[in-house]
Enzyme design. Structure first.
Site, short mmCIF file in Angstrom:
data_model
loop_
_atom_site.label_atom_id
_atom_site.label_comp_id
_atom_site.label_asym_id
_atom_site.label_seq_id
_atom_site.Cartn_x
_atom_site.Cartn_y
_atom_site.Cartn_z
N ASP A 23 0.90 -1.14 0.46
CA ASP A 23 0.06 -0.05 0.03
C ASP A 23 0.60 1.25 -0.19
O ASP A 23 1.73 1.69 1.03
CB ASP A 23 -0.93 0.03 1.48
N LYS A 80 -8.31 0.50 -4.73
CA LYS A 80 -9.23 0.46 -4.03
C LYS A 80 -10.41 0.59 -4.73
O LYS A 80 -9.99 1.68 -4.77
CB LYS A 80 -9.11 -0.56 -2.41
N ARG A 164 -5.53 -19.96 7.39
CA ARG A 164 -5.69 -21.58 8.02
C ARG A 164 -6.89 -22.39 7.46
O ARG A 164 -7.10 -24.00 7.13
CB ARG A 164 -4.83 -21.72 9.50
N GLY A 213 -2.83 -7.19 8.70
CA GLY A 213 -2.08 -7.35 9.55
C GLY A 213 -0.65 -8.08 9.98
O GLY A 213 0.39 -7.85 10.67
N GLY A 234 0.16 -3.72 4.07
CA GLY A 234 -0.86 -2.36 4.19
C GLY A 234 0.22 -1.05 4.95
O GLY A 234 1.06 -0.53 4.39
N SER A 235 -0.42 -1.59 6.24
CA SER A 235 0.25 -0.50 7.42
C SER A 235 1.28 -0.28 7.81
O SER A 235 2.15 0.25 8.28
CB SER A 235 -0.76 0.38 8.66
#
EC number: 4.3.3.6
Length: 295
Positions: A23, A80, A164, A213, A234-235
């Site tokens: 990002d 996006k 998973r 995450g 992303g972040s």
């Protein structure tokens, strides 16, 4: 409208396998991502952690921002749109982006329908938390799936859970009879032909990245070892103390995800990772991953 073929769309997605998609919110960040070895960048106005903090309605980035980033790099540029907002997708296609992310990170525009992705010439990526969700998005024309995780948290636990869940569901159906597969298709609300194809291939029929995450090189390698074809970050890059170092380290760890010595080396002296959020601190109704999951 001229339609891009399914083969071409999925072929583009396959070209990104084994790589990192980052990002970015401006040309400077895009250049850092490209120099670090990212296979693509995601153009947006705010990274997910800032979107989460700001609240309100999160929409497609201003076209000028997308164009700024497209002009800054030679690697593919994604952007996006809100779930179900096909006009935002039409705008991005007009701008010439390489792929559209119909994303739960932005505020959901339609609570009943996702975008009919077969009406577009460019490929789409969509999020999923389980096999049924993934195959419904593929049925709509998605050329790539990404496990949702919980974006903007710096906490990989939900990305792990979703990967998973999907991988486990695939293992469960691999040896089922055709009649049993039809029953599975009904239970997970997915097209039976795609359920059968998934069982035959031992994987979902399109590229499956991990997202939500991932904040460290070890996080990226973890998701690759769990079965991801690549990762979205992303972040985690630009909210870290040293974005240039972290970006390069994540790319290296993703490419060499089974080499613990290399991962240890690239993880050394990176500075502080982005601040994280315990998933248990986020009320269920505020979790971005829940957007679009009932469609």
């Amino acid at each position: 409208m001229i339609h891009g073929t399914k083969v071409l769309k999925e072929g583009f997605a396959k070209m990104t396998k084994g790589g990192v998609i980052m990002d970015v919110v401006n040309a400077e960040q895009a250049a850092i991502a490209e120099d670090a070895g990212a296979v693509s960048v995601m153009a947006l106005e705010r990274v997910p952690s800032d979107i989460r903090k700001a609240g309100g309605v999160a929409r497609m980035a201003d076209p000028s921002k997308v164009i700024e980033i497209m002009d800054a790099v030679d690697i593919p540029v994604m952007a996006k749109v809100r779930i179900g907002h096909f006009v935002e997708a039409q705008v991005l296609q007009s701008l010439g982006v390489d792929m559209i992310d119909e994303s739960e990170v932005l505020t959901q525009a339609d609570e009943d329908f996702h975008i009919d992705k077969e009406q577009f010439t460019i490929p789409f990526v969509c999020g999923a938390r389980d096999l049924g969700e993934a195959l419904r998005r593929v049925d709509e024309g998605a050329a790539m799936i990404r496990t949702k995780g919980e974006a903007g948290t710096g906490n990989v636990v939900e990305a792990v859970r979703h990967m998973r869940t999907i991988q486990g569901a695939i293992r469960e159906i691999e040896n089922k009879t055709e009649e049993e597969l039809w029953q599975v298709a009904r239970e997970i609300n997915a097209p039976r032909e795609l359920v059968k194809l998934t069982a035959e291939k031992g994987r979902i029929p399109v590229v499956n990245f991990s997202a939500g995450g991932i904040a460290t090189p070890a996080d990226a390698a973890l998701m690759m070892q769990l079965g991801a074809d690549g990762v979205f970050v992303g972040s985690g890059i630009f909210k870290s103390e040293n974005p240039e170092l972290v970006a390069k380290a994540v790319v290296e760890a993703t490419a060499h995800y089974e080499d613990a010595d290399l991962i240890a080396d690239v993880s050394t002296d990176l500075g502080a990772a982005m601040p994280g959020i315990d998933i248990n601190e986020i009320p269920e109704e505020e979790r971005l991953q829940n957007r679009g999951n009932l469609i």
